[in-house]
Design an enzyme around this catalytic site. Structure first.
Site, PDB file in Angstrom:
ATOM      1  N   HIS A   1       0.848  -1.198   0.000  1.00  0.00           N
ATOM      2  CA  HIS A   1       0.000   0.000   0.000  1.00  0.00           C
ATOM      3  C   HIS A   1       0.877   1.239   0.000  1.00  0.00           C
ATOM      4  O   HIS A   1       1.940   1.280   0.633  1.00  0.00           O
ATOM      5  CB  HIS A   1      -1.015   0.001   1.145  1.00  0.00           C
ATOM      6  CG  HIS A   1      -0.470   0.032   2.535  1.00  0.00           C
ATOM      7  ND1 HIS A   1      -0.054   1.190   3.162  1.00  0.00           N
ATOM      8  CD2 HIS A   1      -0.288  -0.953   3.449  1.00  0.00           C
ATOM      9  CE1 HIS A   1       0.340   0.916   4.400  1.00  0.00           C
ATOM     10  NE2 HIS A   1       0.228  -0.381   4.602  1.00  0.00           N
TER      11      HIS A   1
ATOM     12  N   ASP B   1       6.378   0.756   6.696  1.00  0.00           N
ATOM     13  CA  ASP B   1       4.967   0.380   6.597  1.00  0.00           C
ATOM     14  C   ASP B   1       4.282   1.464   5.764  1.00  0.00           C
ATOM     15  O   ASP B   1       3.852   2.473   6.307  1.00  0.00           O
ATOM     16  CB  ASP B   1       4.367   0.279   8.003  1.00  0.00           C
ATOM     17  CG  ASP B   1       2.882  -0.073   8.008  1.00  0.00           C
ATOM     18  OD1 ASP B   1       2.363  -0.485   6.956  1.00  0.00           O
ATOM     19  OD2 ASP B   1       2.257   0.093   9.059  1.00  0.00           O
TER      20      ASP B   1
ATOM     21  N   GLU C   1      -4.732   2.432   3.126  1.00  0.00           N
ATOM     22  CA  GLU C   1      -4.773   1.242   3.986  1.00  0.00           C
ATOM     23  C   GLU C   1      -4.728   1.619   5.456  1.00  0.00           C
ATOM     24  O   GLU C   1      -5.290   0.916   6.305  1.00  0.00           O
ATOM     25  CB  GLU C   1      -3.597   0.320   3.644  1.00  0.00           C
ATOM     26  CG  GLU C   1      -3.656  -1.064   4.295  1.00  0.00           C
ATOM     27  CD  GLU C   1      -2.992  -1.138   5.675  1.00  0.00           C
ATOM     28  OE1 GLU C   1      -3.103  -2.195   6.325  1.00  0.00           O
ATOM     29  OE2 GLU C   1      -2.360  -0.140   6.100  1.00  0.00           O
ATOM     30  N   GLU C   2      -4.046   2.714   5.771  1.00  0.00           N
ATOM     31  CA  GLU C   2      -3.867   3.096   7.169  1.00  0.00           C
ATOM     32  C   GLU C   2      -5.128   3.706   7.790  1.00  0.00           C
ATOM     33  O   GLU C   2      -5.180   3.908   9.004  1.00  0.00           O
ATOM     34  CB  GLU C   2      -2.700   4.082   7.307  1.00  0.00           C
ATOM     35  CG  GLU C   2      -1.347   3.532   6.906  1.00  0.00           C
ATOM     36  CD  GLU C   2      -0.843   2.426   7.833  1.00  0.00           C
ATOM     37  OE1 GLU C   2      -1.521   2.128   8.830  1.00  0.00           O
ATOM     38  OE2 GLU C   2       0.230   1.867   7.553  1.00  0.00           O
TER      39      GLU C   2
ATOM     40  N   ASP D   1       3.052  -6.529   3.261  1.00  0.00           N
ATOM     41  CA  ASP D   1       2.948  -5.507   4.299  1.00  0.00           C
ATOM     42  C   ASP D   1       3.903  -5.803   5.453  1.00  0.00           C
ATOM     43  O   ASP D   1       4.235  -6.959   5.715  1.00  0.00           O
ATOM     44  CB  ASP D   1       1.514  -5.439   4.825  1.00  0.00           C
ATOM     45  CG  ASP D   1       1.141  -4.062   5.355  1.00  0.00           C
ATOM     46  OD1 ASP D   1       2.047  -3.250   5.610  1.00  0.00           O
ATOM     47  OD2 ASP D   1      -0.066  -3.793   5.505  1.00  0.00           O
TER      48      ASP D   1
ATOM     49  N   HIS E   1       4.837   3.089  12.562  1.00  0.00           N
ATOM     50  CA  HIS E   1       3.931   4.157  12.990  1.00  0.00           C
ATOM     51  C   HIS E   1       4.665   5.149  13.901  1.00  0.00           C
ATOM     52  O   HIS E   1       4.130   5.635  14.894  1.00  0.00           O
ATOM     53  CB  HIS E   1       2.671   3.601  13.657  1.00  0.00           C
ATOM     54  CG  HIS E   1       1.742   2.937  12.694  1.00  0.00           C
ATOM     55  ND1 HIS E   1       0.376   3.043  12.767  1.00  0.00           N
ATOM     56  CD2 HIS E   1       1.990   2.161  11.608  1.00  0.00           C
ATOM     57  CE1 HIS E   1      -0.184   2.355  11.781  1.00  0.00           C
ATOM     58  NE2 HIS E   1       0.797   1.805  11.066  1.00  0.00           N
TER      59      HIS E   1
END
Length: 358
Positions: free
Chosen positions: A66, A180, A213-214, A237, A322
């Site tokens: 993504h 990510d 996606e997040e 991912d 993140h």
């Protein structure tokens, strides 16, 4: 180290691409994938795929990272020029204070820092409790709203973390923002290159990356699946590593191999597909490790698209996702790449039929 990979990783990880604002990353992906196929398909949200045509009678395989990363959005400019912001994607507030960011405007990127209070002036109460994100601001070095607006800053603009791509002291360890999921984007590019260079494969492969996606609902996966109508989906991912102090070792560890996701709140790896992937790992001597997750991926919504799509996550562990800086291990990346390439080569119609529940 492979110069092609180094350039690809640097360009993908350093490109800004907050959820809903993925255009700069999409531009990089389009450039690379267009080297290997001129057949590009997109959905209306911005997901992008190259089509690699092998056996037209074989199954339709969708393999996707993504494009988006977690970030922020400007919501207000104060009279003194400080920017209020909204988090975009999942953040823990304590990783934000005093971190560098860039506000992306039509005129270009503006450097800033997330406000923090020096310890000298903190009260005892402030020292002993976390600061709420709603009380944080972005300082771009101006003194008024007018000055910020003259620079092109407006509410609704994306804000992205700053972290240059870095090969660490152990050259197998790679640090960057947005592993990510620029990991998955990179793997998608390498799959397109592999299928272009060795075009005999028993299927038609749609390889690329989704958007958003997040955000809740993994939105781009739903719209991309509606465009492609895949027979099988491989999500590419990264997931949080469990090998750091203070974390229960229930996730993967760096250097332990490809991450085999068994379960998350919106996904279960079907037994037939699990056995198919594990058999490849055993046959090819690919190291792998199991993972049960608390958060989802694109595999969840694609799995229940239409009448159901067998789906799996070909993942790797990444430390500190993140946040502004994450770390992956190159050996895990190579293990995931070997599994992905081998799985695509073996996914003919008979293999797909054997995977499906009976």
């Amino acid at each position: 180290m492979n110069q092609f990979q180094l350039e690809l990783w640097k360009r993908l990880t350093e490109a800004p691409g907050v959820s809903g604002f993925e255009a700069p990353v999409r531009t990089v992906m389009r450039e690379y994938i267009s080297r290997y196929t001129q057949e590009i398909v997109c959905d209306n949200l911005g997901s992008l795929f190259g089509v690699m045509r092998g056996d037209e009678n074989g199954p339709r395989i969708m393999a996707a990272g993504h494009l988006d990363e977690v970030g922020f959005m400007v919501t207000r400019i104060s009279d003194k020029g400080f920017l209020s912001f909204q988090t975009v994607g999942g953040w823990w507030g304590q990783v934000l204070l005093a971190q560098r960011v860039q506000v992306l405007t039509p005129a270009g990127a503006i450097d800033g820092v997330i406000s923090s209070i020096p310890p000298h002036v903190l009260s005892d109460d402030q020292r002993n409790r976390p600061m709420d994100v709603r009380n944080m601001y972005i300082d771009i070095g101006v003194d008024s709203r007018q000055e910020a607006e003259q620079l092109g800053v407006r509410p609704g603009q994306p804000v992205v973390p700053v972290c240059p791509f870095t090969v660490m002291a152990n050259p197998k360890r790679l640090m960057a923002k947005a592993w990510d999921n620029r990991y998955g984007c990179s793997l998608a590019v390498e799959l397109a290159k592999e299928l272009h260079d060795c075009p005999s494969h028993p299927n038609v492969v749609y390889v690329g990356a989704t958007v958003q996606e997040e955000l809740a609902g993994a939105r781009g996966a739903k719209t991309a699946a509606a465009v492609i109508e895949p027979d099988l989906f491989l999500a590419l991912d990264a997931s949080p590593a469990g090998d750091i102090p203070g974390v229960r070792e229930e996730g993967g560890k760096l250097g332990g191999g490809v991450l085999m996701r068994l379960y998350d709140p919106v996904f279960i790896l079907q037994p037939g597909l699990r056995d198919f992937l594990i058999a490849i790992c055993e046959e090819e001597n690919i190291p792998y490790q199991f993972y049960v997750a608390k958060g989802g991926t694109d595999a969840g919504p694609v799995q229940y698209h239409g009448q159901g799509v067998p789906s799996a996550v070909i993942g790797i562990p990444a430390r500190y996702i993140h946040s502004h800086a994450a770390i992956i291990d190159r050996d895990d990346y190579e293990a995931a790449k070997r599994l992905l390439f081998a799985a695509v080569r073996k996914l003919d119609r008979a293999a797909l039929d054997a995977i499906k529940p009976r």
